[in-house]
Design an enzyme around this catalytic site. Structure first.
Site, PDB file in Angstrom:
ATOM      1  CB  SER A 135      47.376  48.866  35.686  1.00 47.76           C
ATOM      2  OG  SER A 135      48.169  49.367  36.656  1.00 47.76           O
ATOM      3  CE1 TYR A 145      51.415  44.620  35.369  1.00 46.91           C
ATOM      4  CE2 TYR A 145      51.080  46.758  35.696  1.00 46.91           C
ATOM      5  CZ  TYR A 145      50.672  45.664  35.997  1.00 46.91           C
ATOM      6  OH  TYR A 145      49.453  45.646  36.642  1.00 46.91           O
TER       7      TYR A 145
HETATM    8  N1  LIG Z   1      47.719  44.731  42.822  1.00 40.67           N
HETATM    9  C1  LIG Z   1      47.741  45.762  42.135  1.00 40.67           C
HETATM   10  O1  LIG Z   1      48.386  46.687  42.665  1.00 40.67           O
HETATM   11  C2  LIG Z   1      47.422  45.810  40.983  1.00 40.67           C
HETATM   12  C3  LIG Z   1      47.199  47.170  40.335  1.00 40.67           C
HETATM   13  C4  LIG Z   1      46.705  47.419  39.261  1.00 40.67           C
HETATM   14  C5  LIG Z   1      46.310  46.306  38.128  1.00 40.67           C
HETATM   15  N2  LIG Z   1      46.598  44.982  38.730  1.00 40.67           N
HETATM   16  C6  LIG Z   1      46.177  43.882  37.878  1.00 40.67           C
HETATM   17  O2  LIG Z   1      45.357  43.195  38.611  1.00 40.67           O
HETATM   18  C7  LIG Z   1      45.155  41.745  37.919  1.00 40.67           C
HETATM   19  C8  LIG Z   1      45.182  40.916  39.292  1.00 40.67           C
HETATM   20  O3  LIG Z   1      46.243  41.010  39.987  1.00 40.67           O
HETATM   21  P1  LIG Z   1      46.212  40.835  41.331  1.00 40.67           P
HETATM   22  O4  LIG Z   1      46.888  42.032  42.005  1.00 40.67           O
HETATM   23  O5  LIG Z   1      45.260  40.356  42.113  1.00 40.67           O
HETATM   24  O6  LIG Z   1      47.517  39.653  41.723  1.00 40.67           O
HETATM   25  P2  LIG Z   1      47.601  38.185  42.343  1.00 40.67           P
HETATM   26  O7  LIG Z   1      47.112  38.568  43.812  1.00 40.67           O
HETATM   27  O8  LIG Z   1      49.276  37.938  42.441  1.00 40.67           O
HETATM   28  O9  LIG Z   1      46.913  37.393  41.719  1.00 40.67           O
HETATM   29  C9  LIG Z   1      46.882  36.938  40.467  1.00 40.67           C
HETATM   30  C10 LIG Z   1      46.192  35.642  39.822  1.00 40.67           C
HETATM   31  O10 LIG Z   1      46.318  35.325  38.718  1.00 40.67           O
HETATM   32  C11 LIG Z   1      47.025  34.040  38.407  1.00 40.67           C
HETATM   33  N3  LIG Z   1      47.724  33.713  37.505  1.00 40.67           N
HETATM   34  C12 LIG Z   1      48.668  34.494  37.369  1.00 40.67           C
HETATM   35  N4  LIG Z   1      49.408  34.016  35.991  1.00 40.67           N
HETATM   36  C13 LIG Z   1      48.672  33.112  35.348  1.00 40.67           C
HETATM   37  C14 LIG Z   1      48.596  32.405  34.234  1.00 40.67           C
HETATM   38  N5  LIG Z   1      49.693  32.386  33.518  1.00 40.67           N
HETATM   39  N6  LIG Z   1      47.328  31.704  33.792  1.00 40.67           N
HETATM   40  C15 LIG Z   1      46.305  31.844  34.551  1.00 40.67           C
HETATM   41  N7  LIG Z   1      46.316  32.629  35.681  1.00 40.67           N
HETATM   42  C16 LIG Z   1      47.365  33.183  36.045  1.00 40.67           C
HETATM   43  C17 LIG Z   1      47.055  33.668  39.751  1.00 40.67           C
HETATM   44  O11 LIG Z   1      46.862  32.428  39.874  1.00 40.67           O
HETATM   45  P3  LIG Z   1      48.041  31.089  39.744  1.00 40.67           P
HETATM   46  O12 LIG Z   1      49.383  31.630  40.046  1.00 40.67           O
HETATM   47  O13 LIG Z   1      47.433  29.760  40.309  1.00 40.67           O
HETATM   48  O14 LIG Z   1      48.038  30.987  38.200  1.00 40.67           O
HETATM   49  C18 LIG Z   1      46.435  34.583  40.721  1.00 40.67           C
HETATM   50  O15 LIG Z   1      44.756  33.767  40.831  1.00 40.67           O
HETATM   51  C19 LIG Z   1      46.338  41.561  37.167  1.00 40.67           C
HETATM   52  O16 LIG Z   1      45.973  41.918  35.885  1.00 40.67           O
HETATM   53  C20 LIG Z   1      47.286  42.967  37.534  1.00 40.67           C
HETATM   54  O17 LIG Z   1      48.287  43.262  36.574  1.00 40.67           O
HETATM   55  C21 LIG Z   1      47.107  44.719  39.992  1.00 40.67           C
END
Ligand SMILES: NC(=O)c1ccc[n+]([C@@H]2O[C@H](COP(=O)([O-])OP(=O)(O)OC[C@H]3O[C@@H](n4cnc5c(N)ncnc54)[C@H](OP(=O)(O)O)[C@@H]3O)[C@@H](O)[C@H]2O)c1
Length: 249
Positions: A135, A145
């Site tokens: 991130s 985080y």
């Molecule tokens: N969105 C942002 O603004 C942002 C910015 C920078 C970085 N990121 C990073 O991008 C990555 C993806 O985030 P996102 O924004 O796409 O989030 P999201 O829409 O909430 O999706 C999260 C995904 O991870 C899975 N997951 C969560 N906990 C898990 C666990 N314990 N074991 C296996 N799978 C798990 C969820 O499925 P289940 O709940 O079914 O397990 C879901 O498929 C993360 O690493 C996040 O930190 C996000």
């Protein structure tokens, strides 16, 4: 057909990686906890792109879940996307320690163990790639985080130095704010985040794949965030933290 394993593949950035890699004719292995949603995601991808899709339900915060994913990776994958992650509601030191540890397990232990599981096969075949989703928060001191994501960036660069090269690529992906389920799941108030700072998941993935092909070790999608990180590196840490705390979590 090359195979890609994506963690957190049912929503947000992981689902965008799945669509992009299916369009590129990868066979997919999708990892997440929700089995029904995994099956639905797999069906949609098979129907739309005609690729093979395996589902692997696993909780990456548990030893058992990690062991299952490690074991599938050892059978051979060409691209590993360590994407699963989440934010905790609340701030240090008020978040219960078990939730902090779960986050460290998913963000750090899983990334370490799945990378270690993937590398021997990749080195034997002398090809492969690993994308670790960190991130922009990694570059700012904004709680546990951001600390966990700083580990992902440092680890990815270190691993790339040790074992990476033109045929084995290891890259940290550092997105800014992306419209996904992330903030809602963490009960975060996003009202203070200006509209122009929001990115689309598909755009982030497109830039990430371009940077991976170019052999970059750290990818910061979008000029807006490249500028924010560059300026952040120039100002004192205290000022940087104050300003970043004004524009959302
Ligand atoms: N969105 C942002 O603004 C942002 C910015 C920078 C970085 N990121 C990073 O991008 C990555 C993806 O985030 P996102 O924004 O796409 O989030 P999201 O829409 O909430 O999706 C999260 C995904 O991870 C899975 N997951 C969560 N906990 C898990 C666990 N314990 N074991 C296996 N799978 C798990 C969820 O499925 P289940 O709940 O079914 O397990 C879901 O498929 C993360 O690493 C996040 O930190 C996000």
């Amino acid at each position: 057909m090359p195979t890609a394993l994506i963690t957190g593949a049912t929503a947000g950035l992981g689902a965008a990686f799945a669509r992009r890699l299916a369009a590129d004719a990868y066979s997919l292995v999708l990892v997440a906890r929700d089995e029904l949603r995994l099956a639905q995601t797999a069906d949609q991808l098979k129907l739309r792109y005609g690729v093979n899709v395996e589902v692997l339900p696993a909780d990456l915060a548990t030893d058992e879940g990690l062991a299952r994913v490690e074991s599938r990776i050892r059978e051979g994958v060409d691209l590993l996307v360590n994407n699963a992650g989440f934010g905790n509601a609340g701030h240090f030191p008020h978040v219960p320690v078990d939730r902090e540890v779960r986050q460290l397990k998913v963000h750090c232990e899983a990334v370490l163990r799945l990378t270690l599981a993937a590398l021997p096969g990749m080195r034997e075949r002398d090809r492969g790639a690993i994308v670790n989703v960190a991130s922009v928060a990694a570059f700012f001191a904004r709680g546990t985080y951001s600390a966990s994501k700083a580990w992902v960036v440092n680890f990815s660069e270190s691993a790339a130095n040790e074992v990476g090269g033109p045929r084995i690529k290891i890259m940290a992906l550092c997105p800014g704010f992306v419209r996904t389920e992330f903030h809602q799941r963490a009960s975060m108030d996003t009202s203070g985040i200006p509209g122009f700072l929001w990115l689309k998941a598909d755009d982030v993935v497109r830039e990430a794949m371009r940077d991976l092909a170019l052999g970059k070790r750290v990818s910061i999608p979008d000029l807006r965030y490249k500028a924010i990180v560059a300026v952040g590196r120039l100002v004192p840490r205290g000022l940087q933290t104050f300003v970043s705390s004004r524009i959302g979590k």
